[in-house]
Design an enzyme around this catalytic site. Sequence first.
Site, PDB file in Angstrom:
ATOM      1  N   ALA A  30       0.821  -1.210   0.000  1.00 29.36           N
ATOM      2  CA  ALA A  30       0.000   0.000   0.000  1.00 29.36           C
ATOM      3  C   ALA A  30       0.857   1.262   0.000  1.00 29.36           C
ATOM      4  CB  ALA A  30      -0.921  -0.003   1.214  1.00 29.36           C
TER       5      ALA A  30
ATOM      6  N   ASP B  31       2.686  -1.775   4.198  1.00 27.91           N
ATOM      7  CA  ASP B  31       3.053  -0.402   3.861  1.00 27.91           C
ATOM      8  C   ASP B  31       4.279  -0.388   2.948  1.00 27.91           C
ATOM      9  OD1 ASP B  31       3.670   2.270   3.756  1.00 27.91           O
ATOM     10  OD2 ASP B  31       4.066   2.500   5.893  1.00 27.91           O
ATOM     11  N   CYS B  32       4.139   0.157   1.757  1.00 28.14           N
ATOM     12  CA  CYS B  32       5.236   0.204   0.786  1.00 28.14           C
ATOM     13  C   CYS B  32       6.469   0.900   1.348  1.00 28.14           C
ATOM     14  CB  CYS B  32       4.765   0.921  -0.477  1.00 28.14           C
ATOM     15  SG  CYS B  32       6.043   1.170  -1.726  1.00 28.14           S
ATOM     16  N   LEU B  33       6.273   2.000   2.089  1.00 25.65           N
ATOM     17  CA  LEU B  33       7.411   2.795   2.557  1.00 25.65           C
ATOM     18  C   LEU B  33       8.101   2.198   3.774  1.00 25.65           C
ATOM     19  CD1 LEU B  33       6.108   6.457   2.112  1.00 25.65           C
ATOM     20  CD2 LEU B  33       7.401   5.038   0.514  1.00 25.65           C
TER      21      LEU B  33
END
Length: 245
Positions: free
Chosen positions: A87, A147-149
């Site tokens: 995401a 979470d992508c980050l």
Amino acid sequence: PTALHDYHPSIRWRLIHTPPAPGSWNMAVDEVLMESVRNGSSPILRFYDWEQSCLSIGYFQTFAQVNAAKCKQQSIEVVRRLTGGNALLHKDCLTYSVILPKQSALVRGGVVQSFHRLTRPFSMALNDLGIPINSAPESGTAISSFDCLATLNPSEISLGARKIFGSAQTRRRGVVLQHGSLILGRPTDISELTTPRVAGPLKGPTVLDFLPDGTSGLHEIITSHCSSVWSARFDVEVLSTSEKH
């Protein structure tokens, strides 16, 4: 890096920059452009923007992990991407997509190797601008997180301790779509929007801190490196009538 002469010389590409639009429209356009390439269109580099903040979730993630009430309260659109990955909240970012035939030399081999070839121009552009980025090794193991980050996977880019660039890819019926976002400003804490979340670092320098004139010229620098690294000849175009509808 792979030598330029290993790629097809001077291939014609379409360069498309679409204006700010809803996330659902942006995702639909990527899918339509895949169909165009499948039907014989030249490869495509597209830059696009977002009408409002949008949380995109990967193809294999579930909406059950999204706090829909919080997203609605904050006027954040939620969409599912065609690609996998994690995401990402699209806000203060530069978003791109690359669509090309699966037989292209740029995407030969594994997904990780093609990530490196397709994202290398972005690293080169940021280096040109004097931004002290770090790139994760091309070899490595992808890490799973909602979470992508929160994770730095092979061929992704960080600034200080914080990931600033993530990409995702899908291969369908002979066509490859890779898209992703370069985070320009301070990332937003999305812990209230997803459940659960492994927090990535939010503090540290941003890309905009190194751009006194803002993002003026950023697309052009990236495109110039794409042209060199991919041996691409770009023709600026707009979506065709059929692609718009």
